[in-house]
Design an enzyme around this catalytic site. Structure first.
Site, mmCIF file in Angstrom:
data_model
loop_
_atom_site.group_PDB
_atom_site.id
_atom_site.type_symbol
_atom_site.label_atom_id
_atom_site.label_comp_id
_atom_site.label_asym_id
_atom_site.label_seq_id
_atom_site.Cartn_x
_atom_site.Cartn_y
_atom_site.Cartn_z
ATOM 1 N N GLU A 32 13.026 9.096 -8.788
ATOM 2 C CA GLU A 32 13.287 7.650 -8.901
ATOM 3 C C GLU A 32 13.236 7.124 -10.330
ATOM 4 O O GLU A 32 13.798 6.069 -10.622
ATOM 5 C CB GLU A 32 12.301 6.861 -8.038
ATOM 6 C CG GLU A 32 10.864 6.865 -8.573
ATOM 7 C CD GLU A 32 9.888 6.080 -7.690
ATOM 8 O OE1 GLU A 32 9.937 6.239 -6.465
ATOM 9 O OE2 GLU A 32 9.099 5.300 -8.261
ATOM 10 N N LYS B 122 -7.104 3.810 1.883
ATOM 11 C CA LYS B 122 -7.056 2.355 2.042
ATOM 12 C C LYS B 122 -5.763 1.906 2.729
ATOM 13 O O LYS B 122 -5.786 1.113 3.666
ATOM 14 C CB LYS B 122 -7.191 1.696 0.662
ATOM 15 C CG LYS B 122 -8.583 1.865 0.071
ATOM 16 C CD LYS B 122 -8.698 1.318 -1.331
ATOM 17 C CE LYS B 122 -8.074 2.198 -2.389
ATOM 18 N NZ LYS B 122 -8.695 3.516 -2.601
ATOM 19 N N HIS C 264 10.710 1.079 -4.709
ATOM 20 C CA HIS C 264 9.282 1.043 -5.020
ATOM 21 C C HIS C 264 8.771 -0.399 -5.022
ATOM 22 O O HIS C 264 8.108 -0.835 -5.969
ATOM 23 C CB HIS C 264 9.028 1.729 -6.366
ATOM 24 C CG HIS C 264 7.671 2.353 -6.458
ATOM 25 N ND1 HIS C 264 7.466 3.610 -6.958
ATOM 26 C CD2 HIS C 264 6.434 1.900 -6.110
ATOM 27 C CE1 HIS C 264 6.170 3.901 -6.918
ATOM 28 N NE2 HIS C 264 5.531 2.876 -6.406
ATOM 29 N N ASP D 20 10.496 4.061 0.307
ATOM 30 C CA ASP D 20 10.269 3.115 -0.791
ATOM 31 C C ASP D 20 10.143 3.855 -2.107
ATOM 32 O O ASP D 20 10.046 3.241 -3.166
ATOM 33 C CB ASP D 20 8.982 2.311 -0.523
ATOM 34 C CG ASP D 20 8.765 1.223 -1.549
ATOM 35 O OD1 ASP D 20 9.710 0.435 -1.769
ATOM 36 O OD2 ASP D 20 7.679 1.161 -2.159
ATOM 37 N N THR E 108 6.055 5.433 1.787
ATOM 38 C CA THR E 108 5.759 4.396 0.777
ATOM 39 C C THR E 108 4.757 4.951 -0.228
ATOM 40 O O THR E 108 4.107 4.191 -0.939
ATOM 41 C CB THR E 108 5.136 3.135 1.434
ATOM 42 O OG1 THR E 108 3.990 3.532 2.184
ATOM 43 C CG2 THR E 108 6.122 2.419 2.327
ATOM 44 N N SER E 109 4.622 6.284 -0.272
ATOM 45 C CA SER E 109 3.577 6.868 -1.117
ATOM 46 C C SER E 109 4.135 7.317 -2.467
ATOM 47 O O SER E 109 4.152 6.532 -3.418
ATOM 48 C CB SER E 109 2.913 8.005 -0.351
ATOM 49 O OG SER E 109 1.799 8.440 -1.050
ATOM 50 N N ARG E 110 4.592 8.545 -2.545
ATOM 51 C CA ARG E 110 5.267 9.034 -3.754
ATOM 52 C C ARG E 110 6.424 9.899 -3.289
ATOM 53 O O ARG E 110 6.302 10.658 -2.320
ATOM 54 C CB ARG E 110 4.330 9.856 -4.643
ATOM 55 C CG ARG E 110 3.357 9.032 -5.476
ATOM 56 C CD ARG E 110 4.057 8.197 -6.562
ATOM 57 N NE ARG E 110 3.130 7.372 -7.331
ATOM 58 C CZ ARG E 110 2.760 6.133 -7.018
ATOM 59 N NH1 ARG E 110 3.245 5.551 -5.930
ATOM 60 N NH2 ARG E 110 1.936 5.463 -7.802
ATOM 61 N N PRO F 187 -1.788 10.639 -1.711
ATOM 62 C CA PRO F 187 -1.348 10.659 -3.113
ATOM 63 C C PRO F 187 -0.523 11.913 -3.400
ATOM 64 O O PRO F 187 -0.569 12.863 -2.619
ATOM 65 C CB PRO F 187 -2.668 10.714 -3.894
ATOM 66 C CG PRO F 187 -3.634 11.352 -2.957
ATOM 67 C CD PRO F 187 -3.219 10.983 -1.555
HETATM 68 P P1 NAI Z 1 -6.502 6.283 -1.225
HETATM 69 O O1 NAI Z 1 -7.005 7.132 -2.336
HETATM 70 O O2 NAI Z 1 -7.343 5.164 -0.709
HETATM 71 O O3 NAI Z 1 -6.130 7.225 0.029
HETATM 72 C C1 NAI Z 1 -5.428 8.424 -0.078
HETATM 73 C C2 NAI Z 1 -5.839 9.286 1.108
HETATM 74 O O4 NAI Z 1 -5.039 10.468 1.066
HETATM 75 C C3 NAI Z 1 -7.319 9.726 1.062
HETATM 76 O O5 NAI Z 1 -7.957 9.470 2.293
HETATM 77 C C4 NAI Z 1 -7.219 11.210 0.780
HETATM 78 O O6 NAI Z 1 -8.281 11.958 1.390
HETATM 79 C C5 NAI Z 1 -5.877 11.539 1.427
HETATM 80 N N1 NAI Z 1 -5.345 12.823 1.006
HETATM 81 C C6 NAI Z 1 -5.592 13.534 -0.138
HETATM 82 N N2 NAI Z 1 -4.975 14.719 -0.087
HETATM 83 C C7 NAI Z 1 -4.317 14.759 1.097
HETATM 84 C C8 NAI Z 1 -3.519 15.744 1.726
HETATM 85 N N3 NAI Z 1 -3.294 16.938 1.147
HETATM 86 N N4 NAI Z 1 -3.010 15.477 2.952
HETATM 87 C C9 NAI Z 1 -3.263 14.295 3.559
HETATM 88 N N5 NAI Z 1 -4.036 13.327 3.018
HETATM 89 C C10 NAI Z 1 -4.552 13.551 1.796
HETATM 90 O O7 NAI Z 1 -5.084 5.760 -1.702
HETATM 91 P P2 NAI Z 1 -4.272 4.489 -1.169
HETATM 92 O O8 NAI Z 1 -4.683 3.278 -1.930
HETATM 93 O O9 NAI Z 1 -4.309 4.455 0.304
HETATM 94 O O10 NAI Z 1 -2.803 4.868 -1.659
HETATM 95 C C11 NAI Z 1 -2.087 5.957 -1.124
HETATM 96 C C12 NAI Z 1 -0.879 6.234 -1.997
HETATM 97 O O11 NAI Z 1 0.043 5.149 -1.865
HETATM 98 C C13 NAI Z 1 -1.168 6.269 -3.514
HETATM 99 O O12 NAI Z 1 -1.596 7.549 -3.911
HETATM 100 C C14 NAI Z 1 0.161 5.933 -4.108
HETATM 101 O O13 NAI Z 1 0.878 7.125 -4.338
HETATM 102 C C15 NAI Z 1 0.856 5.141 -3.014
HETATM 103 N N6 NAI Z 1 1.113 3.745 -3.406
HETATM 104 C C16 NAI Z 1 2.392 3.284 -3.335
HETATM 105 C C17 NAI Z 1 2.700 1.990 -3.673
HETATM 106 C C18 NAI Z 1 4.082 1.443 -3.554
HETATM 107 O O14 NAI Z 1 4.369 0.353 -4.056
HETATM 108 N N7 NAI Z 1 5.000 2.131 -2.885
HETATM 109 C C19 NAI Z 1 1.645 1.081 -4.172
HETATM 110 C C20 NAI Z 1 0.315 1.645 -4.147
HETATM 111 C C21 NAI Z 1 0.067 2.939 -3.789
#
Ligand code: NAI
Length: 345
Positions: free
Chosen positions: A278, A172, A310, A273, A247-249, A221
């Site tokens: 952290e 997303k 974050h 981020d 901005t992920s983890r 993730p």
């Molecule tokens: P999502 O589940 O919609 O998308 C994650 C994508 O990563 C999926 O398309 C999945 O196939 C892909 N993926 C899985 N394993 C992978 C790999 N080994 N290599 C490459 N891609 C891979 O998740 P969304 O909503 O897009 O969120 C992504 C991440 O953003 C979350 O997991 C979370 O850690 C982080 N996040 C950070 C926030 C912040 O405030 N900094 C807030 C919300 C989410």
């Protein structure tokens, strides 16, 4: 229905004061959490705790039917054992990520729900803000002009137009980030083991992404496969002068390898981020303490590193959506409805 607020003529003549509300304890709460949840909540007695959830604080949940937690709480086996022992029935994460929850330990004992998408725009827009700030050095310009220093020396940036942006993870948030990038006229390449099949994204292998990208933005993730996806060998493959945005983890990047790549000027700038370690710092005011994390201190000392704590998710829209979906998740559980946002093994 297993409980909750008894509405209108369902309340058997009881007035509001006589209605026994289910208790939900919220850990790691900040004033903005209280504002957004209090605005919507009517049906639960919410107990707001500043403390993070971990094995030493889990007993505070005694007498509560539900627990609501956040990204830096320690929800491993030991915590889960205590919550189950204290009779907690549901764990509601008010976050998308749940890498801090031992899902195996919870399986079959404590249902875990989350907020899968509260605002992918908030996070993707913040990723672009980090990139634009790093590239055009607006953080430095802001400080300079406040001191009446109007010099441009050292503020040179690059045109993003025509550069290659590599996106790791096209879920997303990654997809919204790609849409934003398209407006800048960049070439976009992406890596995802589960590619979208609508043909709109040019997928490449991870090594090719490392070799070709001028900007790499992480949107995957944290899993055993993505932990340290950017490590020394990845940085070695990258172009000199690459921008790194995370901005992920935090643990997607080996922070020491990033520091080395910054020292070698392989990395032109890093916008982070999130940070591997952290949990002890982010979301708190630590301005009066000595930071005993040398890697974090060194990263912060670099003029071409921007760290935000974050905050990518932190918009009014996202906060309302988090509160709404979290309360709905809890409500669905107590109403015996199917849990649309349950985290499964
Ligand atoms: P999502 O589940 O919609 O998308 C994650 C994508 O990563 C999926 O398309 C999945 O196939 C892909 N993926 C899985 N394993 C992978 C790999 N080994 N290599 C490459 N891609 C891979 O998740 P969304 O909503 O897009 O969120 C992504 C991440 O953003 C979350 O997991 C979370 O850690 C982080 N996040 C950070 C926030 C912040 O405030 N900094 C807030 C919300 C989410």
């Amino acid at each position: 229905m297993k409980g909750n607020k008894i509405k209108g003529n369902e309340n058997n003549g009881m007035n509001e004061d006589q209605i026994v509300k289910k208790k939900i304890i919220f850990y790691d709460t900040k004033p903005y959490d209280i504002d957004s949840f209090d605005r919507l909540n009517q049906q639960y007695e919410i107990i707001y705790q500043e403390a993070k959830l971990n094995p030493s604080t889990a007993r505070l949940a005694k007498g509560c039917e539900g627990v609501c937690a956040f990204v830096n709480d320690d929800i491993g086996q030991a915590t889960i054992d205590i919550l189950v022992e204290e009779g907690v029935q549901i764990l509601a994460m008010r976050s998308a990520g749940y890498s801090n929850v031992d899902i195996k330990a919870a399986a079959g004992r404590l249902p875990v729900v989350r907020v899968p998408a509260y605002s992918p725009y908030a996070v993707a827009e913040h990723a672009m803000a980090l990139l634009l700030t790093l590239n055009r050095k607006t953080h430095k310009a802001y400080m300079r002009t406040r001191e009446f220093n109007f010099s441009l020396i050292g503020l040179t940036g690059l045109d993003l137009h025509g550069k290659t942006v590599g996106v790791i993870g096209t879920g997303k948030i990654g997809r919204v980030f790609i849409d934003i990038c398209r407006g800048f006229g960049v070439n976009i390449i992406a890596y995802d083991p589960y590619p979208a099949n609508d043909g709109a994204i040019n997928y490449v292998g991870l090594d090719e992404l490392f070799e070709k990208s001028d900007v790499i933005s992480l949107h995957a993730p944290l899993t055993p496969q993505t932990r340290h996806i950017l490590d020394k060998s990845a940085f070695d493959k990258m172009k000199k002068g690459v921008f790194i945005i995370n901005t992920s983890r935090g643990a997607l990047i080996d922070s020491e390898a990033l520091l080395a790549a910054l020292n070698e000027e392989k990395v032109r700038g890093a916008g982070l981020d999130v940070y591997e370690e952290e949990a002890d710092f982010f979301f708190e005011d630590r301005s009066g303490s000595i930071i005993k994390d040398d890697v974090l201190s060194l990263l912060l000392s670099r003029p071409n590193v921007i760290i935000t704590s974050h905050q990518a998710f932190f918009t009014e829209e996202a906060l309302s959506s988090i509160a709404e979906v979290t309360l709905q998740n809890i409500e669905d559980y107590f109403a015996g409805r199917e849990l649309a946002n349950e985290v499964k093994l």
